[in-house]
Motif scaffolding. Structure first.
Motif, PDB file in Angstrom:
ATOM      1  N   ASN A   1      70.919  61.409  -3.399  1.00  0.00           N
ATOM      2  CA  ASN A   1      71.327  62.709  -2.872  1.00  0.00           C
ATOM      3  C   ASN A   1      70.860  62.962  -1.443  1.00  0.00           C
ATOM      4  N   THR A   2      70.370  61.935  -0.772  1.00  0.00           N
ATOM      5  CA  THR A   2      69.940  62.065   0.620  1.00  0.00           C
ATOM      6  C   THR A   2      70.648  61.004   1.441  1.00  0.00           C
ATOM      7  N   ALA A   3      71.483  61.439   2.372  1.00  0.00           N
ATOM      8  CA  ALA A   3      72.322  60.503   3.129  1.00  0.00           C
ATOM      9  C   ALA A   3      71.484  59.465   3.872  1.00  0.00           C
ATOM     10  N   TYR A   4      70.423  59.892   4.529  1.00  0.00           N
ATOM     11  CA  TYR A   4      69.620  58.950   5.314  1.00  0.00           C
ATOM     12  C   TYR A   4      68.946  57.925   4.405  1.00  0.00           C
ATOM     13  N   LEU A   5      68.321  58.384   3.324  1.00  0.00           N
ATOM     14  CA  LEU A   5      67.644  57.464   2.422  1.00  0.00           C
ATOM     15  C   LEU A   5      68.639  56.516   1.752  1.00  0.00           C
ATOM     16  N   GLN A   6      69.807  57.035   1.433  1.00  0.00           N
ATOM     17  CA  GLN A   6      70.843  56.180   0.848  1.00  0.00           C
ATOM     18  C   GLN A   6      71.235  55.081   1.826  1.00  0.00           C
ATOM     19  N   ALA A   7      71.296  55.442   3.124  1.00  0.00           N
ATOM     20  CA  ALA A   7      71.701  54.472   4.146  1.00  0.00           C
ATOM     21  C   ALA A   7      70.660  53.355   4.289  1.00  0.00           C
ATOM     22  N   ILE A   8      69.373  53.709   4.394  1.00  0.00           N
ATOM     23  CA  ILE A   8      68.365  52.654   4.584  1.00  0.00           C
ATOM     24  C   ILE A   8      68.136  51.876   3.288  1.00  0.00           C
ATOM     25  N   TYR A   9      68.329  52.526   2.152  1.00  0.00           N
ATOM     26  CA  TYR A   9      68.222  51.820   0.864  1.00  0.00           C
ATOM     27  C   TYR A   9      69.283  50.722   0.785  1.00  0.00           C
ATOM     28  N   THR A  10      70.506  51.092   1.117  1.00  0.00           N
ATOM     29  CA  THR A  10      71.615  50.143   1.057  1.00  0.00           C
ATOM     30  C   THR A  10      71.464  49.054   2.112  1.00  0.00           C
ATOM     31  N   GLN A  11      71.100  49.473   3.311  1.00  0.00           N
ATOM     32  CA  GLN A  11      70.974  48.518   4.415  1.00  0.00           C
ATOM     33  C   GLN A  11      69.923  47.457   4.121  1.00  0.00           C
ATOM     34  N   ALA A  12      68.790  47.884   3.577  1.00  0.00           N
ATOM     35  CA  ALA A  12      67.717  46.934   3.287  1.00  0.00           C
ATOM     36  C   ALA A  12      68.146  45.905   2.255  1.00  0.00           C
ATOM     37  N   ARG A  13      68.917  46.313   1.286  1.00  0.00           N
ATOM     38  CA  ARG A  13      69.291  45.410   0.200  1.00  0.00           C
ATOM     39  C   ARG A  13      70.515  44.569   0.541  1.00  0.00           C
ATOM     40  N   LEU A  14      71.317  45.032   1.510  1.00  0.00           N
ATOM     41  CA  LEU A  14      72.436  44.216   1.964  1.00  0.00           C
ATOM     42  C   LEU A  14      71.992  43.172   2.984  1.00  0.00           C
ATOM     43  N   SER A  15      70.936  43.505   3.743  1.00  0.00           N
ATOM     44  CA  SER A  15      70.487  42.597   4.796  1.00  0.00           C
ATOM     45  C   SER A  15      69.812  41.352   4.235  1.00  0.00           C
ATOM     46  N   ARG A  16      69.395  41.433   2.970  1.00  0.00           N
ATOM     47  CA  ARG A  16      68.684  40.295   2.381  1.00  0.00           C
ATOM     48  C   ARG A  16      68.953  40.294   0.876  1.00  0.00           C
ATOM     49  N   GLN A  17      69.411  39.211   0.375  1.00  0.00           N
ATOM     50  CA  GLN A  17      69.743  39.122  -1.043  1.00  0.00           C
ATOM     51  C   GLN A  17      68.528  38.789  -1.902  1.00  0.00           C
ATOM     52  N   ASP A  18      67.639  37.982  -1.352  1.00  0.00           N
ATOM     53  CA  ASP A  18      66.502  37.504  -2.138  1.00  0.00           C
ATOM     54  C   ASP A  18      65.230  38.245  -1.731  1.00  0.00           C
ATOM     55  N   TRP A  19      64.848  39.231  -2.543  1.00  0.00           N
ATOM     56  CA  TRP A  19      63.632  39.988  -2.272  1.00  0.00           C
ATOM     57  C   TRP A  19      62.494  39.573  -3.197  1.00  0.00           C
ATOM     58  N   THR A  20      62.575  38.378  -3.743  1.00  0.00           N
ATOM     59  CA  THR A  20      61.455  37.908  -4.566  1.00  0.00           C
ATOM     60  C   THR A  20      60.241  37.703  -3.672  1.00  0.00           C
ATOM     61  N   MET A  21      59.078  37.848  -4.250  1.00  0.00           N
ATOM     62  CA  MET A  21      57.861  37.762  -3.457  1.00  0.00           C
ATOM     63  C   MET A  21      57.626  36.351  -2.915  1.00  0.00           C
ATOM     64  N   ALA A  22      58.036  35.364  -3.665  1.00  0.00           N
ATOM     65  CA  ALA A  22      57.879  33.988  -3.196  1.00  0.00           C
ATOM     66  C   ALA A  22      58.702  33.751  -1.943  1.00  0.00           C
ATOM     67  N   SER A  23      59.944  34.245  -1.963  1.00  0.00           N
ATOM     68  CA  SER A  23      60.822  34.082  -0.812  1.00  0.00           C
ATOM     69  C   SER A  23      60.309  34.872   0.386  1.00  0.00           C
ATOM     70  N   LEU A  24      59.874  36.095   0.134  1.00  0.00           N
ATOM     71  CA  LEU A  24      59.371  36.938   1.222  1.00  0.00           C
ATOM     72  C   LEU A  24      58.137  36.308   1.860  1.00  0.00           C
ATOM     73  N   ARG A  25      57.224  35.848   1.041  1.00  0.00           N
ATOM     74  CA  ARG A  25      55.997  35.258   1.585  1.00  0.00           C
ATOM     75  C   ARG A  25      56.323  34.007   2.392  1.00  0.00           C
ATOM     76  N   ALA A  26      57.255  33.224   1.911  1.00  0.00           N
ATOM     77  CA  ALA A  26      57.632  32.010   2.631  1.00  0.00           C
ATOM     78  C   ALA A  26      58.155  32.348   4.024  1.00  0.00           C
ATOM     79  N   ASP A  27      58.976  33.387   4.113  1.00  0.00           N
ATOM     80  CA  ASP A  27      59.538  33.781   5.403  1.00  0.00           C
ATOM     81  C   ASP A  27      58.457  34.327   6.337  1.00  0.00           C
ATOM     82  N   LEU A  28      57.523  35.084   5.797  1.00  0.00           N
ATOM     83  CA  LEU A  28      56.439  35.626   6.617  1.00  0.00           C
ATOM     84  C   LEU A  28      55.540  34.510   7.144  1.00  0.00           C
ATOM     85  N   GLU A  29      55.281  33.527   6.319  1.00  0.00           N
ATOM     86  CA  GLU A  29      54.449  32.401   6.761  1.00  0.00           C
ATOM     87  C   GLU A  29      55.206  31.497   7.725  1.00  0.00           C
TER      88      GLU A  29
END
Length: 733
Positions: free
Chosen positions: A92-120
């Motif tokens: 019910n909040t346009a801005y939060l809906q936008a960043i929620y969607t954007q974050a999940r479209l920009s990256r398909q794999d949000w598993t912690m193993a994948s995230l840590r690998a990218d950060l390292e």
């Protein structure tokens, strides 16, 4: 900000342990909504377990695990309710809906193993850049940082719109935040995201994670962000569901360093809140003197006059010297404000937050680094690089303001005299930030790091266009005055509470002072505590429902000879018109401080109030002899003479008081009474009308004054009821 009263009601039921009613309320909400199939299944499981527990109880079965089962069901229901609430808020909040969607479209794999690998991998890639040929390094560096910045922005938005975390997810983030193979700036940014997320929807695992990072990390910048985070997220109401919160806070407060940092943090939050007041001080008292002397060049070596306006300086040498002195005084004042903790740059940099750079949520919190894609081109290619680097190195700018300064750097350069810029580039002079430099050593102090991080937060919650979608800790007194948080009640932090309360009281922050004092345990109610409470209630009117007398009396029970307590008790008794007790108390003070003029005067006033005019006059004649020019003494003496029927002597004093440059309005009124009592009605009416014309208090009522407040006194001096009524009519026409 989004708000749904249905969730507030359900959470309140959970916090008060009304499990069955909370289940029914949430069930009704989910049935009325769409896309809640998974949540309905979770709720059905909770409801089934609850009914099974209730059924066993109703049949008289004794279950030694019933209390633990009930607590687990409460937590399961709390987590489910909060997750549904977060989902509903985002939907019910346009801005939060936008960043929620954007974050999940920009990256398909949000598993912690994948995230840590990218950060390292990012850390490894940056290190490997040094092995690249010079002509390829710059281009590759830009690509690496650009890709990483997109990842971190998405991660920030992902965390900010995340639901409550399970133990395993919190542990995975803890491993990332404490890992030496992850970039420290990334770790700091992640902690800020967790803080924003947890403030908007409390989750115990996020709170606990922040406390663990605070305790375990060796990175001081990260540690200070974690400290601010867990303090802002420490919701005392949630203790009803997560009682271990108290044990965590209690353990943390046993550490002396933690207590010291919490005290500093509480006071720093006050300085953040004072940014607007400080802005007015700078605008009205400091900047005019700096602008007046704008032909002065400031270098690290000192203040040097330029060649301009030489003729004016020759013709009026004293004026030039005075300008210099005023400017130096203003510089010192601003430097002192900064040292004390004031946010002296807020006003100037608040106008620089409209760059597209600040449209990205994460950029308000990211630590300053020159390779950030949003500023790297300016940093590496702009003329005046030496000026820019020195300002960034020694100025007390928070990260947000550093980015603003770099983005506006071209405009800054255009306003610098070419000669000055040339001298800086050649090393002949160095720029000095307004307010003075901060040494590299001071910049490494935890309090300094924390202050700048708080300024980052303050700018976000004041200037970010979508700030209303986030809980603002600076506007929520339960977060802002965290020393009033009941989670700290009974902990070792109470040893710091009087100090912090004194800090607020000195700055006349009555509400804040009372909030801190009210959070102190009974055993901490020392004499000093009682004196502060008495002063707070008597002089700052913090709580009209409580009497300062009770606290002064308690202080005297602890220390019967405490002069401050007797003084406060005497004044409070006088305010309650208990003049005899007030007189006795003032005499006790006078016995310890026989030369105290104010106390002697108060003793005389008590005698006047008790109609003991001869005793009062003895005291007042003595004071008048010792201090003939004391207007307060003359004022009380004139009134005592009036009440004692010595009108001619009183008249001489009133005529003197009324010749003062700023006579008090009450002198006009009292002189009017004196004239009336001695039979000069015409002059009395004139004097009282003059009093009314000068009266600023709109609540003053002539009728109430003459018919109620001073009615008996007037009648005692031979004025009839009819004469009083006539005076009222004359003065109210």
């Amino acid at each position: 900000m989004w708000k749904n009263e249905a969730f507030d009601e359900i959470i309140e039921l959970i916090l008060s342990h009304h499990l069955g009613r909370a289940i029914n309320k949430l069930e009704n909400f989910l049935l009325a909504g769409k896309n809640f199939q998974s949540e309905r299944e979770q709720l059905a499981s909770i409801s089934s377990d609850y009914k099974l527990m209730a059924e066993y109880w109703s049949k008289g079965f004794d279950d030694p695990e019933r209390q633990q089962v009930h607590e687990r069901l409460l937590r399961r229901l709390y987590v489910l309710t909060m997750n549904v609430s977060i989902h509903d808020r985002i939907r019910n909040t346009a801005y939060l809906q936008a960043i929620y969607t954007q974050a999940r479209l920009s990256r398909q794999d949000w598993t912690m193993a994948s995230l840590r690998a990218d950060l390292e991998d990012f850390v490894s890639e940056v290190a490997m850049l040094e092995l690249e040929p010079e002509h390829l390094r710059k281009q590759k560096r830009e690509l690496v940082y650009e890709r990483h910045q997109r990842l971190m922005n998405s991660l920030f938005e992902y965390i900010c719109t995340s639901r409550l975390w399970k133990d395993t997810l919190a542990q995975a983030f803890e491993d990332i935040l404490l890992s030496p193979t992850i970039d420290p700036f990334d770790q700091q940014l992640i902690v800020s995201a967790i803080t924003i997320s947890a403030m908007n929807g409390f989750g115990f695992n996020k709170f606990q994670l922040l406390t663990r990072i605070y305790e375990k990390t060796t990175d001081e910048q990260l540690r200070q962000r974690a400290l601010v985070g867990w303090v802002f997220c420490a919701d005392a109401q949630r203790e009803n569901v997560y009682p271990e919160m108290r044990s965590i806070v209690t353990r943390l407060c046993k550490d002396e360093r933690c207590r010291e940092e919490l005290s500093e943090l509480q006071m720093q939050l006050f300085y953040c809140k004072q940014a607007d007041n400080d802005t007015q001080t700078i605008k009205n008292e400091i900047m005019p003197n700096l602008m007046e002397a704008n032909h002065i060049k400031i270098t690290r070596s000192g203040i040097v006059e330029q060649d301009e306006e030489q003729m004016e300086d020759i013709l009026h040498p004293d004026a030039a010297e005075e300008k210099m002195e005023r400017m130096e005084a203003s510089m010192h004042k601003m430097a002192n404000m900064q040292k004390e903790g004031s946010d002296i740059y807020y006003a100037g940099f608040s106008q620089m937050k409209r760059f597209p750079f600040f449209s990205q949520l994460s950029n308000w919190f990211v630590p300053f680094y020159s390779q950030h894609p949003g500023i790297s081109t300016i940093w590496n290619n702009a003329r005046g690089q030496k000026f820019l680097r020195i300002i960034m190195q020694y100025g007390a700018f928070c990260d947000s303001d550093k980015y603003s300064f770099v983005l506006a750097f071209e405009q800054v350069l255009n306003h610098l005299p070419a000669k000055m810029l040339d001298m800086i580039e050649k090393g002949e002079a160095s720029p000095m930030p307004v307010g003075g430099e901060v040494s590299l050593e001071d910049q490494q102090k935890p309090a300094f790091m924390r202050r700048l991080y708080l300024q980052n937060l303050y700018r976000f919650f004041r200037l970010f266009p979508q700030r209303s979608e986030f809980v603002n800790p600076f506007e929520d007194i339960k977060r802002y005055i965290f020393f009033s948080n009941t989670l700290f009640h009974g902990t070792d932090l109470e040893n710091e509470m009087l100090h912090v309360a004194s800090f607020f009281m000195k700055r006349r922050q009555a509400k804040e002072t009372l909030a801190v004092l009210d959070n102190m345990s009974e055993q901490q109610h020392t004499t000093q505590y009682c004196l502060m409470m008495g002063h707070l209630l008597a002089n700052m009117h913090a709580d009209p429902l409580r009497s300062p007398i009770d606290y002064y009396r308690k202080a005297l029970q602890q220390e019967p000879d405490n002069v401050k307590a007797w003084r406060g008790y005497a004044r409070s008794m006088f305010e309650e018109k208990q003049y005899r007790l007030a007189l006795d108390s003032y005499n006790k003070v006078l016995a310890c401080s026989p030369d105290d003029r104010a106390v002697q005067l108060n003793v005389a006033i008590c005698h006047v109030s008790l109609k003991q005019y001869e005793e009062a006059l003895k005291q007042l004649y003595k004071l008048n002899y010792l201090f003939p020019d004391d207007d307060d003494v003359n004022r009380v003496l004139a009134w005592a003479l009036t009440l004692a029927g010595k009108y001619e002597q009183a008249t001489k004093l009133y005529n003197r008081l009324l010749t003062l440059e700023h006579p008090q309005a009450t002198d006009l009124l009292n002189y009017g009474y004196c004239l009336w009592f001695m039979g000069d009605v015409v002059s009395a009416v004139s004097m009282m009308r003059q009093f009314l014309s000068d009266q600023q208090n709109e609540k003053f009522s002539v009728e109430h004054e003459l018919m109620v407040t001073e009615h008996d006194l007037i009648r005692e001096h031979g004025i009839s009821e009819v004469e009083i009524l006539l005076m009222v009519d004359y003065l109210t026409q």
